[in-house]
Design a protein around this motif. Structure first.
Motif, PDB file in Angstrom:
ATOM      1  N   ALA A 375       0.833  -1.201   0.000  1.00  0.00           N
ATOM      2  CA  ALA A 375       0.000   0.000   0.000  1.00  0.00           C
ATOM      3  C   ALA A 375       0.870   1.256   0.000  1.00  0.00           C
ATOM      4  N   LEU A 378       1.891   2.313  -3.514  1.00  0.00           N
ATOM      5  CA  LEU A 378       0.805   2.983  -4.223  1.00  0.00           C
ATOM      6  C   LEU A 378       0.604   4.405  -3.705  1.00  0.00           C
ATOM      7  N   GLU A 379       0.748   4.584  -2.404  1.00  0.00           N
ATOM      8  CA  GLU A 379       0.635   5.921  -1.823  1.00  0.00           C
ATOM      9  C   GLU A 379       1.736   6.836  -2.355  1.00  0.00           C
ATOM     10  N   GLN A 382       0.981   7.915  -5.893  1.00  0.00           N
ATOM     11  CA  GLN A 382      -0.085   8.911  -5.908  1.00  0.00           C
ATOM     12  C   GLN A 382       0.437  10.289  -5.518  1.00  0.00           C
ATOM     13  N   SER A 402      -2.629  -5.647  -3.022  1.00  0.00           N
ATOM     14  CA  SER A 402      -1.927  -4.724  -2.132  1.00  0.00           C
ATOM     15  C   SER A 402      -1.981  -5.264  -0.717  1.00  0.00           C
ATOM     16  N   LEU A 407      -4.632  -0.028   2.964  1.00  0.00           N
ATOM     17  CA  LEU A 407      -4.826   0.670   1.688  1.00  0.00           C
ATOM     18  C   LEU A 407      -5.963   1.665   1.893  1.00  0.00           C
ATOM     19  N   GLN A 411      -6.356   5.654  -2.148  1.00  0.00           N
ATOM     20  CA  GLN A 411      -5.531   4.809  -3.008  1.00  0.00           C
ATOM     21  C   GLN A 411      -6.397   3.929  -3.906  1.00  0.00           C
ATOM     22  N   TYR A 414      -7.161   6.125  -6.670  1.00  0.00           N
ATOM     23  CA  TYR A 414      -5.958   6.324  -7.479  1.00  0.00           C
ATOM     24  C   TYR A 414      -5.731   5.149  -8.431  1.00  0.00           C
TER      25      TYR A 414
END
Length: 659
Positions: A375, A378-379, A382, A402, A407, A411, A414
């Protein structure tokens, strides 16, 4: 197509065509032949927990477990007199036998020319290994292990990066019924000794060096120190992975020398009892000596097959990638995808070196169908406003998994906005404790923002309040009230007390996983963080993930961690932030943080103190270490700093201790 209007509107729903060709739909059709009918996932899940013996037996057959399935399917273990411990002490498939490596390599016997492993690293080395080559290389290492006296129950260790050699060494080990344990080379020697020293491996596989984020790291001295400190290690195999490293180790055999000593022969697979040990994994060790968690051959095999095929819809020919190291259970989870006939796509190095797009270039080049990550990654994408879909055609990508931390809802948005709109986003959660997942993806049902889709099949996952009663739409503890095959065998060299105390003592006879969660009317679960990191200012329960979700969205903030400070019988919230380069934590930013938390959460979430530190302390696998920060803040000794990737940051935290 994603719809972001409300949290109760699905972000994504599978098409009818996708549902019809899924493993899970095919599994349901098999059950229909037995006059069982299920209208949706929830009905199937209810059957899987009410008739769990039938369910796991059907999973064995549908997923094609290679082995001898014998009655009974499950057997209540000792102590039989205590019904409250039935879930803890049930034995699954007690008379059945199988071999883990045989299951992972079965596909290759019939498809020798297909690619089994596709390897890449950050300095642009790459290679492909066919199933035939994989079988041959496992055979060579297996012969050396036999010559070295390795057999059922012996422990073999790997101090290695995520490279094909690691997978080969593990397969050779487990083919003999021996036990595999591993950790990654970024662990310090003391931390590795603390782990391997407890389980006393006979063989060590190691490498001469590796690279991360553009920097080279030598391993010869660390390897030698490890061998010198653990007398049980009688043989060492050195893998030449680093460029331009000619260092030598005492009494170590070179990996390439094995190929000259042995010629490939048909593999031997030693089948063992279902509940025989397969893997030893380790708790983070941030609160003391790491727990050595022993996972079984059968439990790991059948659970990973269930998760891969029924939940992730992995099929032969799929290309499965997970960004992981050999010190995290997601490595064990990923490599098991071989048992479903998938190709492993493995990557060694930093996920953002030399460029932020590195893994997305890999996704295209390797035609990845399942992309697994954290996670936090992905953050990060973003916050950097990076949109992979604007640069790459991700036509092959079907599923994105993830895990590692919560998460956040933004996200979810996103992923569908910036990566791919037609994508099964599976936020999964479980852990080292079960080498698998309690909640994960469900290929039949919609994805809702902020929620893990569903409890795993066969797992009676519930949310308990403090009184031990199940609740819905209320926060509480994630528990599992029934038995399941991938419960740990136990802890290494433990009478059973530490194992019981770790999971079964909070709600007697019920597995308590230590996650702060809420289950919604959709059946999905929202995670708020680990229970031991829950804050309690003014008697109000607050999950740290609620704070991070808001604070980490601020452009000036790179990362954050929140803990409670005990003062005069009450608790206040202390927030540490890692600032982006050239940013300053001034009164204006502090006020901005406080106002955001007050507006988006509640006045209780507002920290009393905010401090800037150079990095946020995390474990080697990227998990936040709130407890270590809290201990440091209260002037207590952190028992095992070696488990923390950046322990020096605790010195910065210590400067804010109030005596």
């Amino acid at each position: 197509m994603p719809n972001h209007d409300t949290d109760h509107t699905p972000l994504w729903s599978p098409s009818i065509e996708r549902i019809e060709i899924s493993h899970l739909k095919a599994f349901m059709k098999v059950l229909e032949q037995q006059e069982l009918s299920f209208g949706d996932y929830a009905q199937l899940h209810q059957w899987s927990i009410s008739q769990s013996e039938s369910f796991w037996s059907e999973v064995w057959d549908y997923c094609g477990v290679v082995g001898d399935k014998r009655a009974p399917i499950c057997l209540l273990g000792e102590p039989k007199w205590n019904e409250a411990l039935a879930a803890r002490d049930t034995l699954w498939f007690p008379n059945s036998t199988l071999n883990y490596a045989e299951n992972l390599l079965a596909h290759g016997i019939h498809h020798p020319s297909e690619i089994a492993i596709q390897f890449h690293n950050e300095h642009h080395q790459s290679s492909g290994i066919t199933w035939q080559q994989l079988l041959e290389q496992v055979s060579v290492v297996q012969q050396w292990l036999i010559e070295s006296g390795i057999g059922e129950g012996d422990v073999v260790a790997g101090y290695l990066p995520h490279i094909p050699h690691t997978v080969i060494a593990m397969l050779a080990t487990t083919s003999l019924g021996a036990i595999w344990t591993s950790t990654s080379p970024d662990f310090g020697v003391d931390s590795v000794i603390e782990r391997f020293g407890q389980v006393e491996p006979k063989i060590l596989f190691c490498c001469d060096g590796y690279r991360f984020n553009g920097k080279a790291f030598g391993m010869i001295e660390k390897n030698q120190s490890l061998v010198d400190a653990i007398p049980s290690i009688t043989q060492c195999c050195l893998i030449r992975y680093a460029e331009h490293n000619n260092g030598q180790m005492e009494n170590a055999i070179d990996w390439h020398a094995l190929a000259h000593r042995f010629s490939p022969v048909p593999l031997t697979f030693h089948r063992v009892r279902f509940n025989a040990p397969l893997f030893i994994l380790y708790s983070s060790g941030t609160t003391g000596k790491p727990k050595c968690i022993v996972h079984s051959v059968g439990g790991t095999t059948i659970n990973h097959l269930k998760e891969h095929q029924l939940h992730c819809d992995i099929k032969p020919g799929d290309r499965v990638f997970y960004y992981t190291t050999c010190g995290w259970m997601m490595w064990n989870w990923q490599v098991s995808a071989l048992a479903s006939g998938a190709t492993l796509v493995i990557f060694d190095g930093s996920p953002v070196y030399p460029k932020i797009h590195s893994l997305w270039q890999l996704a295209v080049d390797a035609k990845i169908t399942l992309f697994g990550t954290s996670a936090k990654y992905l953050e990060t994408l973003q916050k950097l406003h990076y949109r992979p879909k604007e640069h790459y055609d991700l036509a092959n990508l079907k599923t994105l998994c993830s895990t590692g931390s919560v998460l956040y809802p933004q996200q979810f948005d996103y992923v569908y906005d910036a990566i791919k709109s037609d994508l099964h986003l599976a936020s999964i959660s479980g852990g080292t404790d079960i080498c698998g997942c309690f909640v994960l993806g469900n290929p039949l049902s919609p994805v809702f923002k902020g929620e893990c889709q569903a409890p795993g099949l066969g797992l009676d996952v519930q949310v308990f309040n403090e009184q031990g009663r199940p609740v819905m739409e209320e926060r509480g503890e994630l528990v599992c009230i029934n038995s399941f095959p991938n419960q740990p065998v136990g802890f290494w060299n433990d009478s059973g007390k530490r194992y019981h105390d770790a999971y079964w003592s909070t709600f007697f006879g019920v597995w308590n996983h230590g996650d702060d969660v809420k289950q919604s009317h959709t059946g999905g679960l929202t995670f708020f963080g680990r229970s031991d990191a829950t804050l309690n200012p003014g008697g109000v329960r607050i999950g740290t993930a609620e704070i991070y979700q808001q604070v980490n969205q601020l452009e000036q903030i790179a990362d954050s961690i929140a803990v409670g400070r005990n003062q005069g019988g009450s608790e206040t919230v202390v927030l540490f932030v890692q600032l982006k380069e050239a940013e300053i934590l001034d009164d204006n930013l502090k006020q901005q943080i406080k106002q955001r938390l007050k507006t988006h959460c509640s006045p209780r979430h507002v920290p009393s103190e905010i401090y800037a530190i150079s990095e946020i302390p995390r474990t080697k696998s990227g998990k936040l270490v709130e407890l270590a920060v809290k201990q440091t803040l209260h002037g207590q000794t952190v028992k095992n700093k070696g488990a923390i990737a950046n322990p020096w940051v605790l010195d910065e935290v210590q400067s804010h201790t109030q005596i």
